[in-house]
Design a protein around this motif. Structure first.
Motif, short mmCIF file in Angstrom:
data_model
loop_
_atom_site.label_atom_id
_atom_site.label_comp_id
_atom_site.label_asym_id
_atom_site.label_seq_id
_atom_site.Cartn_x
_atom_site.Cartn_y
_atom_site.Cartn_z
N LEU A 197 14.83 17.19 7.81
CA LEU A 197 13.73 17.91 7.18
C LEU A 197 12.40 17.33 7.68
N GLN A 198 11.62 18.17 8.37
CA GLN A 198 10.29 17.77 8.81
C GLN A 198 9.31 18.05 7.67
N ALA A 199 8.58 17.02 7.25
CA ALA A 199 7.76 17.17 6.06
C ALA A 199 6.70 16.08 5.99
N VAL A 200 5.96 16.09 4.87
CA VAL A 200 4.99 15.04 4.55
C VAL A 200 5.63 14.15 3.50
N TRP A 201 5.57 12.82 3.74
CA TRP A 201 6.30 11.87 2.91
C TRP A 201 5.36 10.78 2.40
N ARG A 202 5.79 10.14 1.30
CA ARG A 202 5.06 8.99 0.76
C ARG A 202 6.06 7.91 0.35
N SER A 203 5.67 6.67 0.63
CA SER A 203 6.44 5.52 0.15
C SER A 203 5.50 4.61 -0.62
N ILE A 204 5.95 4.11 -1.76
CA ILE A 204 5.13 3.18 -2.55
C ILE A 204 5.80 1.82 -2.67
N ASP A 205 6.91 1.64 -1.94
CA ASP A 205 7.65 0.38 -2.03
C ASP A 205 7.82 -0.27 -0.67
N GLY A 206 6.79 -0.16 0.15
CA GLY A 206 6.84 -0.84 1.44
C GLY A 206 7.73 -0.17 2.46
N PRO A 230 0.84 -1.19 0.00
CA PRO A 230 0.00 0.00 0.00
C PRO A 230 0.88 1.25 0.00
N ALA A 231 0.34 2.33 -0.51
CA ALA A 231 1.04 3.61 -0.37
C ALA A 231 0.99 4.00 1.10
N VAL A 232 2.14 4.43 1.62
CA VAL A 232 2.24 4.83 3.02
C VAL A 232 2.53 6.33 3.05
N TYR A 233 1.74 7.04 3.84
CA TYR A 233 1.91 8.48 3.98
C TYR A 233 2.33 8.76 5.42
N ALA A 234 3.29 9.66 5.57
CA ALA A 234 3.83 9.88 6.91
C ALA A 234 4.17 11.35 7.13
N ILE A 235 4.02 11.77 8.36
CA ILE A 235 4.58 13.03 8.85
C ILE A 235 5.82 12.65 9.63
N GLY A 236 6.95 13.22 9.28
CA GLY A 236 8.16 12.84 9.99
C GLY A 236 9.37 13.61 9.53
#
Length: 683
Positions: free
Chosen positions: A623-632, A612-618
């Motif tokens: 760098l504090q930001a909004v992130w996305r991972s599409i590869d687990g 699943p696409a994973v969305y994170a604040i971290g």
């Protein structure tokens, strides 16, 4: 909480001015000052509370960009007393000179357009000092008012306890005198305006608000004659409980003044208008109508929107005396008929404004794209993300919604928990059979709860989360000793093997499976019989210490999340690290790859992707930001930019299980923002 805005007259829309700000505290605006000569120049006094940073922000392009000057005096943009002001003022005769009346540290001056600040040593009140007890503050210097017609003359008021509350200087602050007269010392000056006739109209209250005010007054001070006049609209000893705060004067006619009440809950807060300098008053709420078609949530759980509460801000348009506006604890109303007789029509004047705190949200696998939980206004089913939702959650109406869940294979079944502003409520749980449009209450039996010394049962306070099985047949409630029902609350039973006060997650595909983390044993638990019993899963690959999984308040996201559409697939946040499991918690892999995760959520996988696409604040690479991972979780891409930071004040994040790339973020002050990928167009 959500920063400052500028109204664009051409677009008829409010423009947020601080979405590019990355300092959380600066989203709390204590005061605004527009340059009276140059329309491009505006200043903000920014600071959420005395515990955070404070700064004066200056813009030379109407708020498009800002120069920030950190200051040593703390502010309270979201503290008690936030309706006082204006504390920040520009000398109309020398616009590079500013004064700021601080809450805790006296009066401050800048002579270089806000670049540097120094304390005005001659001012007689030095302030009470920065508080040391949480949730306490001071009113401090409530307003600063320059007299344009008399260069060098300025008035400063104090809303701290004392015998003197209004001070005057006629020599640019070199010397000061207390202005004699006016109301009794218990009445604190909270706001003031000066008409073109030179007369001050000052609102008074016996507290700094927004709550706790029981009495108030309105006085006018004729500066030239040094004469006070009590023009309080309702002087009766039996006047409703409450004070006065908002105050305005017409730029065309100084005899036209208006004031608002505050904390007058019975019958309701109101606005009073006078056309003869306060000799006679007309109360407006009794002849006002409110068209809230653009913001129907303002009806809350009733049939009509009320006139408003906590009316701290009130203004008459300096270019059009028929156009007036006031702010409440829920919205801002405006009218174009302020000077007419008969019914007065008001509408929300809020296009472009979002000033809400989001507690939770969920994007179901079917039905509406989003269901939300707000602070103070409950939450909504969002069928159309571009408009204000039709109604809040009701039956019961809970001011705060603390958790939401849906049945993964039957998404029309939704559950929620929440609380009211009271210490306890008869009902804090509900379920819906139509995707959150309509609700029915759920009341678990408190008699089944173990005794808790000095504590109310969590199902009475809104602290009990609720989840639903994948097929929608089973509800499991996080009462102190967890309870489940398979018949919509008619009968209840206690799961075996589940420790007290343990938060549960339901599988999104397999209705037999529920999961939890046993903090005491540092183990993952799983139920394979629909929640009837829980046993330890192997949990291989997880840290031996799972203490960091514990949630400490009802508004926190559950760190254990089940993947929609994938039985037995789980993600778990341990501290700032992410782990994933594909076999119902038996084996886990750490996947956060250098990203320190604060919040995360799952969404539909990218085309052809396994995970699943994973969305994170971290934070990654500092760098504090909004992130996305599409590869687990192996790699992370930043998906926000410098223009979209919203003070980095985030409460919850989730992807959308139906739409790849869509992310929803619940902010603390700027409402819900959502984003879609900017896919490149193909020729």
């Amino acid at each position: 909480m959500g920063g400052a805005y500028r109204f664009d007259m051409v677009a008829a829309h409010w423009v947020p001015l601080q979405d590019g700000n990355s300092f959380s505290s600066y989203m709390g605006v204590e005061s605004v000052a527009a340059d009276p000569v140059d329309p491009n120049v505006v200043y903000l006094a920014a600071g959420m509370s005395w515990r955070g940073e404070a700064a004066i922000l200056r813009s030379g392009d109407r708020g498009t960009t800002w120069i920030t000057t950190a200051v040593p005096f703390r502010m309270g943009g979201n503290e008690d007393g936030r309706g006082l002001g204006e504390r920040l003022a520009i000398d109309p005769n020398r616009t590079s000179h500013l004064l700021f009346g601080s809450r805790h540290d006296g009066l401050w001056r800048s002579v270089d357009s806000g670049a540097h600040w120094a304390r005005v040593a001659a001012f007689p009140l030095a302030g009470l000092g920065t508080p040391t007890v949480a949730r306490t503050t001071h009113g401090g210097l409530s307003f600063v008012l320059f007299d344009k017609a008399h260069p060098g003359r300025v008035f400063v008021a104090s809303a701290d306890p004392g015998s003197r509350h209004l001070f005057r200087s006629d020599d640019d602050g070199a010397t000061w005198v207390a202005v004699a007269g006016g109301p009794e010392a218990a009445m604190l000056p909270v706001k003031a305006v000066q008409g073109s006739d030179g007369v001050l109209t000052i609102s008074f209250a016996n507290g700094i608000g927004p709550s706790g005010i029981t009495r108030g007054a309105v006085w006018r001070y004729d500066v030239a004659r040094e004469i006070w006049a009590d023009v309080t609209p309702d002087k009766r000893p039996t006047a409703p409980v409450g004070g006065y705060m908002g105050v305005a004067v017409s730029a065309q006619d100084p005899r036209i003044i208006a004031v608002s009440t505050v904390d007058r809950f019975k019958p309701i807060d109101t606005v009073w208008r006078s056309s003869d300098a306060g000799a006679h008053w007309n109360e407006l709420y009794t002849r006002s109508t409110r068209d809230v078609a653009a913001s129907p949530f303002l009806k809350l759980a009733g049939d009509e929107a009320d006139f408003g509460h906590w009316i701290a801000g009130l203004a008459i348009d300096p270019f059009d005396a028929n156009h007036a506006a006031y702010v409440t604890g829920a919205t801002m109303y405006a009218t174009d008929a302020f000077g007419v007789r008969g019914p007065m029509a008001w509408k929300p004047w809020t296009a472009g404004i979002e000033q809400t705190a989001i507690i939770t949200l969920t994007s179901p696998t079917g039905g509406a794209p989003l269901i939300s939980g707000f602070g103070d206004i409950g939450g909504f089913r969002h069928d159309d993300l571009s408009v204000s939702p039709a109604k809040v959650h009701t039956n019961p109406y809970l001011t705060n919604t603390n958790n939401l869940d849906y049945a993964g294979m039957a998404p029309h079944i939704v559950v929620r928990s929440g609380n009211t502003h009271a210490r306890e409520a008869a009902v804090t749980l509900a379920w819906s059979s139509d995707g959150g449009t309509n609700w029915q209450p759920i009341v678990p039996p408190s008699v089944a709860q173990a005794a808790m010394a000095g504590r109310l049962p969590p199902e009475k306070t809104g602290d009990a989360p609720i989840v639903v099985s994948a097929d929608g047949s089973t509800f499991l409630v996080g009462t102190r000793l967890a309870l489940l029902t398979r018949d919509r609350g008619r009968t209840w039973s206690a799961p075996k093997g589940l420790p007290f006060e343990t938060r549960v997650t339901a599988d999104k595909v397999d209705p037999r499976k529920f999961y939890a983390v046993d903090i005491g044993r540092h183990a993952v638990l799983r139920s394979d019989d629909g929640g009837a019993s829980f046993a330890v899963a192997a949990g291989r690959g997880l840290p031996t210490d799972l203490s960091a999984v514990r949630t400490t308040n009802r508004e926190q996201q559950n760190p254990l999340v089940a993947v929609p559409g994938d039985a037995g697939a789980l993600w778990l946040k341990v501290g700032s690290d992410l782990y994933r499991s594909s076999d119902a918690g038996e084996r886990w892999a750490k996947v956060s790859d250098g990203l320190a995760v604060d919040l995360y959520g799952l969404g539909r996988a990218a085309p052809g992707a396994k995970w699943p696409a994973v969305y994170a604040i971290g934070r990654k690479d500092d760098l504090q930001a909004v992130w996305r991972s599409i590869d687990g979780g192996a790699g992370w891409q930043r998906i926000n930019d410098e223009r979209h930071q919203w003070g980095l004040r985030f409460r919850v994040i989730s992807g959308d299980p139906k739409t790849y790339g869509r992310v929803y973020i619940g902010t603390d002050g700027r409402g819900i923002v959502y984003g879609d990928p900017a896919f490149a167009k193909k020729d």
